[in-house]
Scaffold this motif. Sequence first.
Motif, mmCIF file in Angstrom:
data_model
loop_
_atom_site.group_PDB
_atom_site.id
_atom_site.type_symbol
_atom_site.label_atom_id
_atom_site.label_comp_id
_atom_site.label_asym_id
_atom_site.label_seq_id
_atom_site.Cartn_x
_atom_site.Cartn_y
_atom_site.Cartn_z
ATOM 1 N N UNK A 26 -11.658 11.118 8.256
ATOM 2 C CA UNK A 26 -11.698 10.179 7.142
ATOM 3 C C UNK A 26 -11.254 10.851 5.855
ATOM 4 N N UNK A 27 -11.666 12.105 5.661
ATOM 5 C CA UNK A 27 -11.241 12.858 4.487
ATOM 6 C C UNK A 27 -9.734 13.065 4.491
ATOM 7 N N UNK A 28 -9.166 13.385 5.654
ATOM 8 C CA UNK A 28 -7.714 13.565 5.762
ATOM 9 C C UNK A 28 -6.974 12.282 5.413
ATOM 10 N N UNK A 29 -7.469 11.147 5.901
ATOM 11 C CA UNK A 29 -6.817 9.876 5.601
ATOM 12 C C UNK A 29 -6.901 9.552 4.109
ATOM 13 N N UNK A 30 -8.064 9.817 3.509
ATOM 14 C CA UNK A 30 -8.254 9.534 2.089
ATOM 15 C C UNK A 30 -7.327 10.385 1.235
ATOM 16 N N UNK A 31 -7.246 11.683 1.528
ATOM 17 C CA UNK A 31 -6.382 12.565 0.754
ATOM 18 C C UNK A 31 -4.912 12.270 1.013
ATOM 19 N N UNK A 32 -4.571 11.907 2.248
ATOM 20 C CA UNK A 32 -3.189 11.514 2.529
ATOM 21 C C UNK A 32 -2.791 10.319 1.695
ATOM 22 N N UNK A 33 -3.735 9.431 1.456
ATOM 23 C CA UNK A 33 -3.479 8.252 0.640
ATOM 24 C C UNK A 33 -3.363 8.608 -0.839
ATOM 25 N N UNK A 34 -4.183 9.549 -1.301
ATOM 26 C CA UNK A 34 -4.248 9.817 -2.736
ATOM 27 C C UNK A 34 -3.283 10.896 -3.217
ATOM 28 N N UNK A 35 -3.109 11.964 -2.429
ATOM 29 C CA UNK A 35 -2.262 13.066 -2.904
ATOM 30 C C UNK A 35 -1.080 13.363 -1.984
ATOM 31 N N UNK A 36 -0.985 12.678 -0.847
ATOM 32 C CA UNK A 36 0.139 12.898 0.057
ATOM 33 C C UNK A 36 -0.186 13.875 1.172
ATOM 34 N N UNK A 37 0.598 13.803 2.235
ATOM 35 C CA UNK A 37 0.336 14.619 3.421
ATOM 36 C C UNK A 37 0.550 16.099 3.148
ATOM 37 N N UNK A 188 -6.855 2.874 -5.388
ATOM 38 C CA UNK A 188 -7.878 3.812 -5.849
ATOM 39 C C UNK A 188 -9.261 3.394 -5.356
ATOM 40 N N UNK A 189 -9.506 2.083 -5.338
ATOM 41 C CA UNK A 189 -10.820 1.627 -4.891
ATOM 42 C C UNK A 189 -10.992 1.802 -3.388
ATOM 43 N N UNK A 190 -9.920 1.624 -2.639
ATOM 44 C CA UNK A 190 -9.996 1.873 -1.193
ATOM 45 C C UNK A 190 -10.235 3.354 -0.927
ATOM 46 N N UNK A 191 -9.413 4.215 -1.570
ATOM 47 C CA UNK A 191 -9.556 5.658 -1.383
ATOM 48 C C UNK A 191 -10.900 6.148 -1.898
#
Length: 205
Positions: A26-37, A188-191
């Motif tokens: 879940x952390x990986x998905x959140x960071x992928x969404x916010x700062x990129x892979x 932002x609210x989803x992440x």
Amino acid sequence: MPDFTLLAVFIPTFFFVSVTPGLCMTLAMTLGMSIGVRKTLWMMLGELVGVALVAIAAVMGVASLMLNYPQVFSLLKWIGGAYLIYVGINMWRSRGSMAIVADTDKNVSRYTLLTQGFGTAIANPKGWAFMVSLLPPFINPQSPMPPQLIALIAIILVSEFVCMMLYASGGRTLKIFLSQGNNIKLLNRIAGSLMLFVGLWLAFG
């Protein structure tokens, strides 16, 4: 030499466990969404180091000592969970270094990402319990320990990395899809909600 029959069973077993949604995924998905892979790779590196240490400790019997002193876990869980909750609240409010903005060139320190991944892996009691229960059946006591441990950890790290890449790429794809409607606040609210979920899970799980 490692027992290749046991390894052949361990590979799909651990991959199935890794790909199941959890704290690190879940952390990986959140960071992928916010700062990129690409930048999320630093979090992944910290997580992989943490997972490797947990696996080694489980095999060496350190995990049994840790599980007998839950206050150690409680301290680590609360510190890590509180920080992730703080980050999640800032992301939900479209603030902080990890909030999603139109300009995707985010300035998040590598150290911050490394410690996030490492701390999440180390402070997850379910990860310790899983390693304690899963690894021993796949170890042949009649064979030398070091080659078996190296092979098992290699499989664990590859499985974890592949699955985190899948989740981070999924988060990045979700961001691209939602950004088409200029829904930066929604992103932002989803992440932020996902980060809050990870923090609460870590603190209270």
